[in-house]
Design an enzyme around this catalytic site. Structure first.
Site, PDB file in Angstrom:
ATOM      1  N   LYS A  38       9.921  12.508  10.022  1.00 21.19           N
ATOM      2  CA  LYS A  38       8.762  12.112   9.215  1.00 21.19           C
ATOM      3  C   LYS A  38       7.674  11.525  10.109  1.00 21.19           C
ATOM      4  O   LYS A  38       7.939  11.208  11.275  1.00 21.19           O
ATOM      5  CB  LYS A  38       9.221  11.085   8.191  1.00 21.19           C
ATOM      6  CG  LYS A  38       9.767   9.837   8.828  1.00 21.19           C
ATOM      7  CD  LYS A  38      10.927   9.277   8.052  1.00 21.19           C
ATOM      8  CE  LYS A  38      11.310   7.933   8.637  1.00 21.19           C
ATOM      9  NZ  LYS A  38      12.633   7.497   8.227  1.00 21.19           N
ATOM     10  N   TYR A 264     -17.209  -6.828  24.941  1.00 24.05           N
ATOM     11  CA  TYR A 264     -17.716  -7.422  23.700  1.00 24.05           C
ATOM     12  C   TYR A 264     -17.278  -8.876  23.578  1.00 24.05           C
ATOM     13  O   TYR A 264     -16.095  -9.203  23.745  1.00 24.05           O
ATOM     14  CB  TYR A 264     -17.175  -6.669  22.481  1.00 24.05           C
ATOM     15  CG  TYR A 264     -17.819  -5.331  22.242  1.00 24.05           C
ATOM     16  CD1 TYR A 264     -19.198  -5.216  22.079  1.00 24.05           C
ATOM     17  CD2 TYR A 264     -17.042  -4.181  22.138  1.00 24.05           C
ATOM     18  CE1 TYR A 264     -19.780  -3.981  21.847  1.00 24.05           C
ATOM     19  CE2 TYR A 264     -17.614  -2.951  21.903  1.00 24.05           C
ATOM     20  CZ  TYR A 264     -18.982  -2.851  21.760  1.00 24.05           C
ATOM     21  OH  TYR A 264     -19.545  -1.630  21.531  1.00 24.05           O
TER      22      TYR A 264
HETATM   23  C1  LIG Z   1      13.623   7.205   8.900  1.00 25.14           C
HETATM   24  C2  LIG Z   1      14.964   7.353   8.360  1.00 25.14           C
HETATM   25  C3  LIG Z   1      16.053   7.499   9.224  1.00 25.14           C
HETATM   26  C4  LIG Z   1      15.956   7.378  10.731  1.00 25.14           C
HETATM   27  O1  LIG Z   1      15.816   6.028  11.082  1.00 25.14           O
HETATM   28  P1  LIG Z   1      15.986   5.513  12.593  1.00 25.14           P
HETATM   29  O2  LIG Z   1      16.344   4.087  12.439  1.00 25.14           O
HETATM   30  O3  LIG Z   1      14.666   5.694  13.270  1.00 25.14           O
HETATM   31  O4  LIG Z   1      17.055   6.301  13.206  1.00 25.14           O
HETATM   32  C5  LIG Z   1      17.288   7.753   8.645  1.00 25.14           C
HETATM   33  N1  LIG Z   1      17.445   7.830   7.302  1.00 25.14           N
HETATM   34  C6  LIG Z   1      16.408   7.658   6.453  1.00 25.14           C
HETATM   35  C7  LIG Z   1      16.634   7.736   4.978  1.00 25.14           C
HETATM   36  C8  LIG Z   1      15.141   7.397   6.953  1.00 25.14           C
HETATM   37  O5  LIG Z   1      14.129   7.214   6.105  1.00 25.14           O
END
Ligand SMILES: *Cc1c(COP(=O)(O)O)cnc(C)c1O
Length: 386
Positions: A38, A264
């Site tokens: 994602k 700045y």
């Molecule tokens: C993002 C996600 C993961 C992966 O998480 P990490 O801690 O980065 O390995 C696994 N399962 C679900 C449901 C997630 O949303």
């Protein structure tokens, strides 16, 4: 957007990424590997990583949203893709059309999906999501069995898996993790869940590294696969290393006298005559302004401080009396020589989750993808101890 000769870029080392996957798979043995990609594959590039993961032979991909699944399918990725997020009714058509595995997280959602399936005369692949303690999405364990019976009774559903998500798995020996595992075990040991083969899955990176009892049939470790889990200290997954760097090139050099304000607001004042270089990347590219007067960069293998406020498109660095020339490579994140600026270092400085650091860098920066050993720059394999 035109990226030709842009002076700043993100570097993705696919050689290291493939190595990470192979290390993880070796450690897992027969347990399946699902890679959640994602948020543009944690900033690494959704299509690039999706294709590389498919080529490496992993079993599953996961995304948060329908739109990410569609992008992967349109990039000719054919392995199963699970959409983790809770779905909306108007997405069901596309979820089915693009053959994405749907998370069923309530009876309400299951009925919506069933209705669309009936209308279209189609079947769909689903995973039952159970909330064992995260309080985010997923049906409660008490209602999971009746939802499972519903899914089994309706002939439009191919029930592929049952999963849950750990809330505190980055802590070792944590009571909530054991409680979540216990609740999940109690559920899936019921005959209803043992009748036919289902993929049970629960472990994110924390679970994968710290809690083998949370592996079940498949794991979902993203931070681990991208090589930055817990600053990359994981004894069992040796050789895993980051594959994401951010680099730029010095665009300007000047000598500044003692007592001069920089940038700045003149938030920094020189304490002696010094050499100041300008680096053409800023918060408009996602490099956080909270690193103003706090961050460091690597030039010619050495660390130097950022001085003054980070601007939208550039910032200044004090190189003292050292040599630095226009065009020299500047590493904001990653390795140069024997030095390294890690994702965790940046995350700590801006008080963020390391994943968030990767999500900050935006598409104004081109992604240079290195997929073979001809690449002559710094790679994780030239790093100390990797
Ligand atoms: C993002 C996600 C993961 C992966 O998480 P990490 O801690 O980065 O390995 C696994 N399962 C679900 C449901 C997630 O949303």
């Amino acid at each position: 957007m035109e990226y030709a000769n842009h002076p700043s870029w993100i570097e993705i080392n696919l050689v290291q990424f493939a190595k990470n996957l192979s290390v993880v798979r070796k450690e897992l043995g027969p347990v399946r590997l699902c890679l959640p990609i994602k948020a543009n594959a944690y900033g690494h590039g959704l299509e690039t990583i999706g294709k590389a993961a498919q080529m490496a032979g992993i079993d599953y991909l996961a995304v948060a949203h329908l739109q990410e699944g569609i992008i992967l399918r349109r990039a000719d990725i054919s392995i199963p893709i699970l959409v983790l997020g809770a779905i909306h009714e108007d997405q069901v058509d596309d979820l089915i059309h693009f053959q994405l595995d749907i998370s069923i997280s309530s009876c309400f959602k299951a009925e919506k999906v069933r209705n669309v399936c009936k209308q279209l005369g189609k079947r769909c692949r689903v995973h039952l999501e159970v909330d064992t303690g995260m309080q985010r999405t997923g049906v409660r364990p008490e209602t999971a069995a009746s939802l499972m019976e519903y899914l089994n009774a309706e002939d439009c559903f191919d029930v592929i898996g049952v999963y849950s998500h750990l809330a505190t798995s980055e802590k070792e020996n944590n009571a909530l993790v054991y409680e979540q595992i216990r609740a999940f075990n109690e559920l899936i040991e019921q005959p209803l869940f043992q009748r036919r083969p289902l993929i049970f899955h629960m472990a994110n990176s924390g679970g994968t590294v710290l809690y083998p009892e949370s592996w079940y049939d498949m794991v979902r470790p993203s931070a681990l696969a991208f090589g930055f889990f817990k600053g990359n200290v994981c004894a069992h997954f040796e050789g895993v290393a980051p594959c994401f760097s951010v680099k730029s090139r010095i665009s300007y050099f000047k000598v500044v006298k003692e007592g001069m304000g920089i940038g700045y607001g003149h938030t920094y004042t020189t304490t002696k005559t010094t050499r100041i270089v300008t680096v053409p990347i800023g918060y408009g590219d996602g490099y956080p302004s909270r690193l103003s007067n706090r961050g460091e960069v690597l030039i010619r293998g050495k660390r130097y401080p950022i001085v003054g406020m980070i601007c939208m498109d550039q910032f200044m660095v004090d190189v003292g009396q050292d040599d630095a020339y226009v065009g020299d490579e500047v590493v904001l994140l990653g390795c140069q020589g024997d030095e390294e600026i890690t994702i965790h270092e940046l995350a700590e400085k801006i008080d963020a989750n390391p994943r968030e650091v990767l999500c900050l860098f935006n598409n104004r920066l081109p992604r240079k993808v290195y997929a073979n050993y001809e690449y002559s720059g710094e790679t994780a394999s030239t790093r100390k101890g990797a």
